[in-house]
Motif scaffolding. Structure first.
Motif, short mmCIF file in Angstrom:
data_model
loop_
_atom_site.label_atom_id
_atom_site.label_comp_id
_atom_site.label_asym_id
_atom_site.label_seq_id
_atom_site.Cartn_x
_atom_site.Cartn_y
_atom_site.Cartn_z
N ARG A 91 0.82 -1.22 0.00
CA ARG A 91 0.00 0.00 0.00
C ARG A 91 0.85 1.27 0.00
O ARG A 91 0.34 2.36 0.26
N LEU A 92 2.15 1.12 -0.28
CA LEU A 92 3.05 2.27 -0.23
C LEU A 92 3.22 2.97 -1.57
O LEU A 92 3.76 4.08 -1.62
N VAL A 93 2.78 2.32 -2.65
CA VAL A 93 3.01 2.89 -3.99
C VAL A 93 2.39 4.28 -4.15
O VAL A 93 3.04 5.20 -4.66
N PRO A 94 1.14 4.51 -3.73
CA PRO A 94 0.57 5.85 -3.92
C PRO A 94 1.34 6.96 -3.20
O PRO A 94 1.33 8.11 -3.64
N PHE A 95 2.00 6.60 -2.11
CA PHE A 95 2.69 7.63 -1.33
C PHE A 95 4.03 8.02 -1.95
O PHE A 95 4.56 9.09 -1.64
N LEU A 96 4.59 7.18 -2.82
CA LEU A 96 5.85 7.52 -3.47
C LEU A 96 5.70 8.74 -4.38
O LEU A 96 6.63 9.54 -4.51
N SER A 97 4.52 8.88 -4.98
CA SER A 97 4.30 10.03 -5.87
C SER A 97 4.18 11.35 -5.11
O SER A 97 4.25 12.42 -5.71
N GLN A 98 4.00 11.26 -3.78
CA GLN A 98 3.88 12.48 -2.98
C GLN A 98 5.23 13.00 -2.48
O GLN A 98 5.29 14.03 -1.82
N ILE A 99 6.31 12.29 -2.79
CA ILE A 99 7.63 12.63 -2.27
C ILE A 99 8.55 12.95 -3.43
O ILE A 99 8.57 12.24 -4.44
N ASP A 100 9.34 14.00 -3.29
CA ASP A 100 10.35 14.36 -4.29
C ASP A 100 11.65 13.65 -3.94
O ASP A 100 12.28 13.94 -2.92
N PRO A 101 12.11 12.69 -4.77
CA PRO A 101 13.32 11.93 -4.42
C PRO A 101 14.58 12.77 -4.36
O PRO A 101 15.54 12.39 -3.69
N SER A 102 14.61 13.90 -5.05
CA SER A 102 15.81 14.74 -5.01
C SER A 102 15.93 15.50 -3.69
O SER A 102 17.05 15.84 -3.27
N ILE A 103 14.81 15.76 -3.02
CA ILE A 103 14.82 16.48 -1.75
C ILE A 103 14.69 15.52 -0.58
O ILE A 103 15.43 15.60 0.40
N HIS A 104 13.73 14.60 -0.67
CA HIS A 104 13.46 13.65 0.41
C HIS A 104 14.05 12.28 0.05
O HIS A 104 13.35 11.26 0.07
#
Length: 477
Positions: A91-104
Protein backbone atom coordinates in the motif's frame (compact mmCIF):
# COMPACT_ATOMS: atom_id res chain seq x y z
CA UNK A 1 -29.25 -6.38 -12.96
CA UNK A 2 -30.82 -6.51 -9.53
CA UNK A 3 -29.79 -3.81 -7.12
CA UNK A 4 -29.85 -4.44 -3.40
CA UNK A 5 -29.74 -2.24 -0.35
CA UNK A 6 -28.12 -4.31 2.39
CA UNK A 7 -28.65 -3.90 6.10
CA UNK A 8 -26.84 -6.38 8.32
CA UNK A 9 -27.46 -7.36 11.93
CA UNK A 10 -26.27 -10.25 14.14
CA UNK A 11 -28.57 -13.13 13.52
CA UNK A 12 -27.14 -16.63 13.44
CA UNK A 13 -24.29 -18.48 15.09
CA UNK A 14 -22.35 -19.08 11.87
CA UNK A 15 -23.32 -16.07 9.84
CA UNK A 16 -24.87 -12.65 9.62
CA UNK A 17 -28.42 -12.07 8.46
CA UNK A 18 -28.71 -9.43 5.77
CA UNK A 19 -31.98 -7.82 4.72
CA UNK A 20 -32.06 -6.91 1.05
CA UNK A 21 -34.66 -4.99 -0.88
CA UNK A 22 -35.06 -6.01 -4.51
CA UNK A 23 -36.95 -3.45 -6.59
CA UNK A 24 -38.85 -6.16 -8.39
CA UNK A 25 -39.19 -9.00 -5.86
CA UNK A 26 -39.55 -6.97 -2.71
CA UNK A 27 -37.83 -7.64 0.62
CA UNK A 28 -35.61 -10.76 0.76
CA UNK A 29 -33.15 -12.18 3.23
CA UNK A 30 -29.56 -13.25 2.39
CA UNK A 31 -27.34 -15.23 4.74
CA UNK A 32 -23.72 -13.99 4.50
CA UNK A 33 -21.14 -16.29 6.15
CA UNK A 34 -19.45 -14.80 9.18
CA UNK A 35 -15.91 -15.50 7.85
CA UNK A 36 -16.66 -13.47 4.72
CA UNK A 37 -17.85 -10.51 6.77
CA UNK A 38 -14.88 -10.76 9.11
CA UNK A 39 -12.51 -10.93 6.16
CA UNK A 40 -14.00 -7.79 4.67
CA UNK A 41 -13.75 -5.99 7.97
CA UNK A 42 -10.16 -7.14 8.43
CA UNK A 43 -9.20 -6.03 4.92
CA UNK A 44 -10.73 -2.62 5.50
CA UNK A 45 -8.92 -2.34 8.83
CA UNK A 46 -5.60 -3.33 7.25
CA UNK A 47 -6.14 -0.84 4.46
CA UNK A 48 -6.86 1.87 6.99
CA UNK A 49 -3.76 0.88 9.00
CA UNK A 50 -1.63 0.86 5.85
CA UNK A 51 -2.91 4.26 4.81
CA UNK A 52 -2.24 5.54 8.32
CA UNK A 53 1.33 4.24 8.29
CA UNK A 54 1.91 5.71 4.84
CA UNK A 55 0.46 9.10 5.72
CA UNK A 56 2.45 9.22 8.94
CA UNK A 57 5.69 8.36 7.15
CA UNK A 58 5.05 10.96 4.46
CA UNK A 59 4.33 13.61 7.09
CA UNK A 60 7.65 12.92 8.83
CA UNK A 61 9.54 12.77 5.52
CA UNK A 62 8.14 16.08 4.27
CA UNK A 63 8.70 17.79 7.62
CA UNK A 64 12.27 16.71 8.41
CA UNK A 65 14.67 17.58 5.62
CA UNK A 66 15.94 21.14 6.12
CA UNK A 67 19.11 20.40 8.08
CA UNK A 68 21.47 17.52 8.79
CA UNK A 69 20.05 17.24 12.33
CA UNK A 70 16.52 16.88 11.00
CA UNK A 71 17.67 14.28 8.47
CA UNK A 72 19.37 12.32 11.27
CA UNK A 73 16.15 12.50 13.31
CA UNK A 74 14.17 11.31 10.31
CA UNK A 75 16.61 8.42 9.88
CA UNK A 76 15.96 7.28 13.45
CA UNK A 77 12.18 7.51 13.02
CA UNK A 78 12.26 5.55 9.76
CA UNK A 79 14.38 2.81 11.32
CA UNK A 80 11.88 2.49 14.15
CA UNK A 81 8.93 2.20 11.72
CA UNK A 82 10.72 -0.15 9.34
CA UNK A 83 8.70 -3.24 10.34
CA UNK A 84 5.41 -1.35 9.98
CA UNK A 85 6.40 -0.17 6.50
CA UNK A 86 7.29 -3.70 5.42
CA UNK A 87 4.03 -5.14 6.75
CA UNK A 88 2.07 -2.69 4.56
CA UNK A 89 4.44 -2.77 1.59
CA UNK A 90 1.69 -3.31 -0.99
CA UNK A 91 0.00 0.00 0.00
CA UNK A 92 3.05 2.27 -0.23
CA UNK A 93 3.01 2.89 -3.99
CA UNK A 94 0.57 5.85 -3.92
CA UNK A 95 2.69 7.63 -1.33
CA UNK A 96 5.85 7.52 -3.47
CA UNK A 97 4.30 10.03 -5.87
CA UNK A 98 3.88 12.48 -2.98
CA UNK A 99 7.63 12.63 -2.27
CA UNK A 100 10.35 14.36 -4.29
CA UNK A 101 13.32 11.93 -4.42
CA UNK A 102 15.81 14.74 -5.01
CA UNK A 103 14.82 16.48 -1.75
CA UNK A 104 13.46 13.65 0.41
CA UNK A 105 15.97 11.03 -0.71
CA UNK A 106 16.21 9.17 2.58
CA UNK A 107 12.45 8.85 3.06
CA UNK A 108 11.88 7.85 -0.55
CA UNK A 109 14.59 5.21 -0.18
CA UNK A 110 12.97 3.66 2.90
CA UNK A 111 9.53 3.51 1.24
CA UNK A 112 10.95 2.13 -2.00
CA UNK A 113 13.00 -0.53 -0.20
CA UNK A 114 10.00 -1.56 1.92
CA UNK A 115 7.84 -1.84 -1.19
CA UNK A 116 10.46 -3.94 -3.00
CA UNK A 117 10.80 -6.29 -0.02
CA UNK A 118 7.58 -8.02 -1.14
CA UNK A 119 7.37 -9.96 -4.38
CA UNK A 120 6.66 -7.68 -7.32
CA UNK A 121 4.17 -8.90 -9.90
CA UNK A 122 4.95 -8.73 -13.59
CA UNK A 123 2.32 -6.01 -14.06
CA UNK A 124 3.98 -3.84 -11.42
CA UNK A 125 7.54 -4.37 -12.67
CA UNK A 126 7.58 -1.57 -15.25
CA UNK A 127 6.30 1.00 -12.75
CA UNK A 128 8.81 -0.18 -10.15
CA UNK A 129 11.72 0.08 -12.60
CA UNK A 130 10.69 3.60 -13.60
CA UNK A 131 10.59 4.62 -9.94
CA UNK A 132 14.03 3.13 -9.28
CA UNK A 133 15.62 4.77 -12.33
CA UNK A 134 14.12 8.14 -11.45
CA UNK A 135 15.32 7.78 -7.88
CA UNK A 136 18.90 6.81 -8.82
CA UNK A 137 19.23 9.70 -11.24
CA UNK A 138 17.94 12.36 -8.85
CA UNK A 139 18.80 11.12 -5.35
CA UNK A 140 21.10 12.95 -2.94
CA UNK A 141 24.51 11.33 -2.53
CA UNK A 142 24.83 12.43 1.09
CA UNK A 143 21.49 10.92 2.12
CA UNK A 144 21.87 7.53 0.44
CA UNK A 145 25.15 7.07 2.28
CA UNK A 146 23.20 7.21 5.54
CA UNK A 147 21.53 3.91 4.55
CA UNK A 148 23.84 2.31 1.96
CA UNK A 149 22.54 -1.22 2.60
CA UNK A 150 19.01 -0.17 1.56
CA UNK A 151 20.29 1.60 -1.53
CA UNK A 152 22.25 -1.53 -2.50
CA UNK A 153 19.18 -3.70 -1.88
CA UNK A 154 17.00 -1.58 -4.17
CA UNK A 155 19.64 -1.60 -6.92
CA UNK A 156 20.08 -5.37 -6.72
CA UNK A 157 16.31 -5.93 -6.96
CA UNK A 158 16.29 -3.65 -9.99
CA UNK A 159 19.06 -5.76 -11.52
CA UNK A 160 17.10 -8.96 -10.84
CA UNK A 161 13.96 -7.52 -12.41
CA UNK A 162 15.62 -6.47 -15.68
CA UNK A 163 17.27 -9.90 -15.88
CA UNK A 164 13.92 -11.64 -15.40
CA UNK A 165 12.40 -9.49 -18.14
CA UNK A 166 15.32 -10.34 -20.43
CA UNK A 167 16.31 -6.69 -20.93
CA UNK A 168 19.67 -6.32 -19.11
CA UNK A 169 20.55 -3.32 -21.30
CA UNK A 170 17.98 -1.21 -19.45
CA UNK A 171 19.83 -1.69 -16.18
CA UNK A 172 23.32 -0.68 -17.35
CA UNK A 173 23.03 3.12 -17.18
CA UNK A 174 21.16 3.25 -13.82
CA UNK A 175 23.59 0.79 -12.24
CA UNK A 176 26.60 2.80 -13.40
CA UNK A 177 25.07 5.95 -11.91
CA UNK A 178 24.35 4.08 -8.66
CA UNK A 179 27.98 2.98 -8.40
CA UNK A 180 29.28 6.53 -8.82
CA UNK A 181 26.90 7.87 -6.17
CA UNK A 182 27.70 5.10 -3.72
CA UNK A 183 31.49 5.39 -4.09
CA UNK A 184 33.45 7.71 -1.83
CA UNK A 185 36.20 7.64 -4.51
CA UNK A 186 36.87 5.83 -7.78
CA UNK A 187 39.37 3.63 -5.90
CA UNK A 188 36.59 1.97 -3.87
CA UNK A 189 35.11 -1.38 -4.93
CA UNK A 190 31.40 -1.56 -4.11
CA UNK A 191 29.03 -4.51 -4.04
CA UNK A 192 27.33 -3.12 -7.16
CA UNK A 193 30.45 -3.38 -9.35
CA UNK A 194 29.98 -7.08 -10.04
CA UNK A 195 26.24 -6.61 -10.73
CA UNK A 196 27.02 -3.90 -13.26
CA UNK A 197 29.60 -6.07 -15.04
CA UNK A 198 27.15 -8.99 -15.09
CA UNK A 199 24.55 -6.82 -16.85
CA UNK A 200 27.19 -5.75 -19.39
CA UNK A 201 28.03 -9.40 -20.05
CA UNK A 202 24.41 -10.47 -20.47
CA UNK A 203 23.69 -7.52 -22.76
CA UNK A 204 27.00 -8.07 -24.62
CA UNK A 205 27.80 -4.38 -24.12
CA UNK A 206 31.43 -5.09 -23.31
CA UNK A 207 32.70 -1.56 -23.89
CA UNK A 208 30.28 -0.22 -21.29
CA UNK A 209 32.10 -2.30 -18.69
CA UNK A 210 35.37 -0.47 -19.36
CA UNK A 211 33.98 2.65 -17.66
CA UNK A 212 34.66 1.04 -14.28
CA UNK A 213 37.25 -1.58 -15.24
CA UNK A 214 39.74 1.15 -16.12
CA UNK A 215 39.62 2.49 -12.54
CA UNK A 216 42.45 1.52 -10.18
CA UNK A 217 40.90 -0.26 -7.19
CA UNK A 218 42.62 -0.03 -3.81
CA UNK A 219 39.71 -0.31 -1.34
CA UNK A 220 37.87 -3.63 -1.05
CA UNK A 221 35.29 -4.19 1.70
CA UNK A 222 34.23 -7.76 0.91
CA UNK A 223 36.49 -10.37 -0.70
CA UNK A 224 33.61 -11.98 -2.60
CA UNK A 225 33.04 -8.69 -4.43
CA UNK A 226 36.71 -8.74 -5.45
CA UNK A 227 36.45 -12.29 -6.85
CA UNK A 228 33.33 -11.49 -8.89
CA UNK A 229 34.72 -8.16 -10.09
CA UNK A 230 37.93 -9.80 -11.36
CA UNK A 231 36.11 -12.77 -12.91
CA UNK A 232 33.50 -10.72 -14.77
CA UNK A 233 36.15 -8.16 -15.69
CA UNK A 234 38.27 -10.90 -17.21
CA UNK A 235 35.32 -12.16 -19.26
CA UNK A 236 34.55 -8.66 -20.56
CA UNK A 237 38.17 -8.16 -21.61
CA UNK A 238 38.10 -11.55 -23.33
CA UNK A 239 35.03 -10.42 -25.26
CA UNK A 240 36.96 -7.31 -26.37
CA UNK A 241 40.08 -9.39 -27.27
CA UNK A 242 42.06 -7.49 -24.65
CA UNK A 243 43.85 -10.61 -23.50
CA UNK A 244 46.56 -8.86 -21.48
CA UNK A 245 43.95 -7.08 -19.34
CA UNK A 246 41.90 -10.28 -19.15
CA UNK A 247 44.92 -12.20 -17.90
CA UNK A 248 45.57 -9.51 -15.29
CA UNK A 249 41.99 -9.67 -13.98
CA UNK A 250 41.92 -13.46 -13.85
CA UNK A 251 45.36 -13.51 -12.22
CA UNK A 252 44.04 -11.23 -9.44
CA UNK A 253 41.10 -13.59 -8.88
CA UNK A 254 43.27 -16.71 -8.75
CA UNK A 255 45.96 -15.29 -6.45
CA UNK A 256 43.65 -13.41 -4.06
CA UNK A 257 43.81 -14.42 -0.37
CA UNK A 258 41.51 -17.33 0.47
CA UNK A 259 41.33 -19.85 3.27
CA UNK A 260 39.24 -22.33 1.25
CA UNK A 261 38.89 -22.69 -2.48
CA UNK A 262 35.72 -21.15 -3.95
CA UNK A 263 33.88 -21.78 -7.19
CA UNK A 264 34.66 -18.32 -8.57
CA UNK A 265 38.42 -18.93 -8.27
CA UNK A 266 38.07 -22.32 -9.98
CA UNK A 267 36.23 -20.85 -12.96
CA UNK A 268 38.70 -17.96 -13.12
CA UNK A 269 41.61 -20.42 -13.16
CA UNK A 270 40.12 -22.34 -16.10
CA UNK A 271 39.94 -19.17 -18.17
CA UNK A 272 43.33 -18.06 -16.83
CA UNK A 273 44.98 -21.12 -18.37
CA UNK A 274 43.31 -20.65 -21.75
CA UNK A 275 44.04 -16.92 -21.92
CA UNK A 276 47.68 -17.61 -20.98
CA UNK A 277 47.95 -20.07 -23.86
CA UNK A 278 46.39 -17.57 -26.25
CA UNK A 279 48.64 -14.72 -25.16
CA UNK A 280 51.94 -16.40 -24.33
CA UNK A 281 51.66 -19.94 -25.64
CA UNK A 282 52.32 -21.34 -22.16
CA UNK A 283 50.88 -21.41 -18.66
CA UNK A 284 52.92 -19.46 -16.09
CA UNK A 285 53.59 -20.88 -12.63
CA UNK A 286 51.89 -19.46 -9.56
CA UNK A 287 53.66 -16.53 -7.84
CA UNK A 288 54.85 -16.88 -4.25
CA UNK A 289 52.01 -14.82 -2.82
CA UNK A 290 49.35 -17.26 -4.05
CA UNK A 291 47.31 -18.72 -1.20
CA UNK A 292 48.04 -22.28 -0.13
CA UNK A 293 44.39 -23.22 -0.75
CA UNK A 294 44.73 -22.24 -4.41
CA UNK A 295 48.09 -24.01 -4.80
CA UNK A 296 46.73 -27.26 -3.39
CA UNK A 297 43.43 -27.47 -5.24
CA UNK A 298 43.68 -25.64 -8.57
CA UNK A 299 45.70 -28.35 -10.26
CA UNK A 300 42.57 -30.34 -11.09
CA UNK A 301 41.59 -28.49 -14.24
CA UNK A 302 38.85 -29.46 -16.68
CA UNK A 303 37.84 -27.66 -19.85
CA UNK A 304 34.11 -27.30 -19.28
CA UNK A 305 31.97 -24.40 -20.54
CA UNK A 306 34.98 -22.81 -22.25
CA UNK A 307 34.60 -24.05 -25.82
CA UNK A 308 34.97 -20.58 -27.32
CA UNK A 309 38.24 -19.99 -25.53
CA UNK A 310 39.54 -23.44 -26.47
CA UNK A 311 38.98 -22.62 -30.14
CA UNK A 312 40.87 -19.36 -29.70
CA UNK A 313 43.73 -21.26 -28.06
CA UNK A 314 44.02 -23.51 -31.09
CA UNK A 315 44.06 -20.46 -33.35
CA UNK A 316 46.70 -18.77 -31.23
CA UNK A 317 49.00 -21.78 -31.50
CA UNK A 318 49.39 -21.11 -35.21
CA UNK A 319 50.21 -17.47 -34.46
CA UNK A 320 52.88 -18.39 -31.95
CA UNK A 321 54.44 -20.79 -34.45
CA UNK A 322 54.61 -18.02 -37.06
CA UNK A 323 55.98 -15.51 -34.53
CA UNK A 324 58.81 -17.88 -33.66
CA UNK A 325 59.80 -17.94 -37.33
CA UNK A 326 60.37 -14.17 -37.28
CA UNK A 327 63.09 -14.66 -34.67
CA UNK A 328 65.05 -17.03 -36.93
CA UNK A 329 64.43 -16.11 -40.58
CA UNK A 330 64.51 -12.90 -42.60
CA UNK A 331 62.67 -14.39 -45.59
CA UNK A 332 60.64 -17.56 -45.91
CA UNK A 333 58.27 -19.02 -48.44
CA UNK A 334 54.58 -19.42 -47.74
CA UNK A 335 54.93 -23.17 -48.27
CA UNK A 336 57.63 -23.41 -45.59
CA UNK A 337 55.51 -21.33 -43.21
CA UNK A 338 52.56 -23.68 -43.81
CA UNK A 339 54.74 -26.72 -43.12
CA UNK A 340 56.35 -25.38 -39.94
CA UNK A 341 53.13 -23.88 -38.53
CA UNK A 342 51.18 -27.05 -39.44
CA UNK A 343 48.72 -25.22 -41.71
CA UNK A 344 46.78 -26.89 -44.48
CA UNK A 345 48.05 -24.87 -47.44
CA UNK A 346 50.19 -21.87 -48.47
CA UNK A 347 46.96 -19.92 -49.06
CA UNK A 348 45.95 -20.39 -45.41
CA UNK A 349 49.45 -19.37 -44.35
CA UNK A 350 49.14 -16.20 -46.43
CA UNK A 351 45.79 -15.30 -44.85
CA UNK A 352 47.11 -15.81 -41.32
CA UNK A 353 50.25 -13.76 -42.00
CA UNK A 354 48.14 -10.94 -43.46
CA UNK A 355 45.88 -10.97 -40.40
CA UNK A 356 48.86 -10.85 -38.05
CA UNK A 357 50.35 -7.93 -40.00
CA UNK A 358 47.04 -6.09 -39.80
CA UNK A 359 46.83 -6.71 -36.02
CA UNK A 360 50.40 -5.46 -35.52
CA UNK A 361 51.59 -8.82 -34.19
CA UNK A 362 54.41 -9.11 -36.75
CA UNK A 363 56.06 -6.77 -39.25
CA UNK A 364 56.43 -8.32 -42.69
CA UNK A 365 55.72 -7.94 -46.42
CA UNK A 366 54.44 -10.61 -48.79
CA UNK A 367 55.60 -10.98 -52.39
CA UNK A 368 52.64 -12.74 -53.94
CA UNK A 369 54.46 -13.25 -57.24
CA UNK A 370 57.23 -15.32 -55.69
CA UNK A 371 55.27 -16.55 -52.70
CA UNK A 372 57.91 -15.18 -50.30
CA UNK A 373 57.49 -13.42 -46.94
CA UNK A 374 60.09 -10.91 -45.70
CA UNK A 375 60.17 -10.26 -41.94
CA UNK A 376 61.15 -6.79 -40.64
CA UNK A 377 62.02 -5.12 -37.36
CA UNK A 378 59.56 -2.91 -35.49
CA UNK A 379 59.45 0.36 -37.49
CA UNK A 380 58.53 2.42 -34.43
CA UNK A 381 61.28 4.96 -33.70
CA UNK A 382 59.61 6.37 -30.56
CA UNK A 383 59.89 9.91 -31.90
CA UNK A 384 56.30 10.73 -32.71
CA UNK A 385 54.11 13.00 -30.59
CA UNK A 386 51.68 10.18 -29.93
CA UNK A 387 54.41 7.88 -28.63
CA UNK A 388 55.84 10.70 -26.47
CA UNK A 389 52.41 11.31 -24.94
CA UNK A 390 52.00 7.58 -24.35
CA UNK A 391 55.36 7.32 -22.57
CA UNK A 392 54.61 10.41 -20.49
CA UNK A 393 51.21 9.03 -19.50
CA UNK A 394 52.79 5.72 -18.51
CA UNK A 395 55.40 7.46 -16.39
CA UNK A 396 52.77 9.58 -14.65
CA UNK A 397 50.70 6.48 -13.96
CA UNK A 398 53.69 4.67 -12.48
CA UNK A 399 54.56 7.64 -10.28
CA UNK A 400 50.98 7.88 -9.02
CA UNK A 401 50.91 4.14 -8.34
CA UNK A 402 54.22 4.32 -6.47
CA UNK A 403 52.92 7.17 -4.34
CA UNK A 404 49.72 5.24 -3.60
CA UNK A 405 51.64 2.11 -2.61
CA UNK A 406 53.85 4.15 -0.28
CA UNK A 407 50.76 5.64 1.33
CA UNK A 408 49.17 2.21 1.77
CA UNK A 409 52.39 0.82 3.21
CA UNK A 410 52.59 3.66 5.71
CA UNK A 411 48.95 3.18 6.67
CA UNK A 412 49.43 -0.56 7.11
CA UNK A 413 52.54 -0.12 9.24
CA UNK A 414 50.45 1.90 11.73
CA UNK A 415 47.46 -0.45 11.76
CA UNK A 416 46.97 -1.87 15.30
CA UNK A 417 45.69 -5.24 14.04
CA UNK A 418 48.72 -5.67 11.76
CA UNK A 419 51.19 -4.68 14.48
CA UNK A 420 49.54 -7.07 16.92
CA UNK A 421 49.74 -9.91 14.41
CA UNK A 422 53.41 -9.19 13.65
CA UNK A 423 54.17 -9.10 17.37
CA UNK A 424 52.59 -12.51 17.86
CA UNK A 425 54.55 -13.97 14.95
CA UNK A 426 57.89 -12.57 16.17
CA UNK A 427 57.41 -14.05 19.64
CA UNK A 428 57.43 -17.56 18.19
CA UNK A 429 61.04 -17.30 17.03
CA UNK A 430 64.38 -16.37 18.53
CA UNK A 431 64.86 -12.66 17.90
CA UNK A 432 68.63 -12.88 17.33
CA UNK A 433 68.21 -15.28 14.41
CA UNK A 434 66.35 -12.66 12.37
CA UNK A 435 67.76 -9.34 13.53
CA UNK A 436 71.37 -8.29 13.49
CA UNK A 437 70.82 -5.89 16.43
CA UNK A 438 71.24 -7.71 19.80
CA UNK A 439 68.68 -7.29 22.57
CA UNK A 440 71.00 -5.24 24.73
CA UNK A 441 71.12 -2.47 22.12
CA UNK A 442 67.32 -2.34 21.67
CA UNK A 443 66.60 0.61 23.96
CA UNK A 444 64.26 3.53 23.60
CA UNK A 445 66.66 5.99 21.90
CA UNK A 446 70.13 5.63 20.43
CA UNK A 447 73.07 7.92 19.83
CA UNK A 448 75.48 7.11 17.01
CA UNK A 449 78.97 8.59 17.38
CA UNK A 450 81.89 8.93 15.01
CA UNK A 451 85.55 9.31 15.86
CA UNK A 452 86.81 12.77 15.28
CA UNK A 453 83.43 14.45 15.76
CA UNK A 454 83.75 17.58 17.93
CA UNK A 455 80.69 16.79 19.99
CA UNK A 456 80.80 13.05 19.51
CA UNK A 457 77.12 12.90 18.47
CA UNK A 458 76.30 12.94 14.79
CA UNK A 459 72.92 11.20 14.51
CA UNK A 460 69.92 10.62 16.74
CA UNK A 461 67.75 7.65 15.79
CA UNK A 462 64.40 6.77 17.40
CA UNK A 463 63.48 3.24 18.38
CA UNK A 464 60.99 2.78 15.55
CA UNK A 465 63.75 3.01 12.93
CA UNK A 466 65.79 0.29 14.65
CA UNK A 467 62.87 -2.16 14.64
CA UNK A 468 63.66 -3.27 11.09
CA UNK A 469 66.20 -5.99 10.47
CA UNK A 470 68.20 -3.89 7.98
CA UNK A 471 69.19 -0.30 8.70
CA UNK A 472 71.43 2.12 6.83
CA UNK A 473 72.76 5.18 8.67
CA UNK A 474 74.21 8.00 6.58
CA UNK A 475 76.77 10.21 8.28
CA UNK A 476 77.95 13.41 6.66
CA UNK A 477 81.51 14.66 7.04
Amino acid sequence: MNKFKLRTRPGLQFGLLAHAVDRRLGPTRILIPRRVVFKRVRDRQEAADGDGVGRGAVAHIQGLFRSSDEVSQLHSLLKQSEDALRSHADRLVPFLSQIDPSIHTLGYLFLLEAYSSESISREETSGFLLSVVEFINSCSTEQIRLAPEKFISVCKICKDQVMQLGVPTQGIAPMRMAIRKLQTSTEQLTTLHSDYLLLCLLAKCYKAGLSILDDDIFEVDHLRDHFLYCYYGGMINIGLKRFEKALECLHNAVTAPMTTLNAIAVEAYKKYILVSLILNGQVPSFPKYTSSAALRNLKSYTQDSNLGLVKQVLSSLYKHNIQRLTQTYLTLSLQDIANVAQLNSPKEAEMRVLQMIQDGEIFATINQKDGMVSFHEDPEQYKTCGMTEHIDFSMQSLMALSKKLSSLDEHLSCDPAYLSKIGEERQRFDFDEFDSVPHKFMQRDYLFTRKGSPNGVVRHCPQTILSSSIMIVLVSN
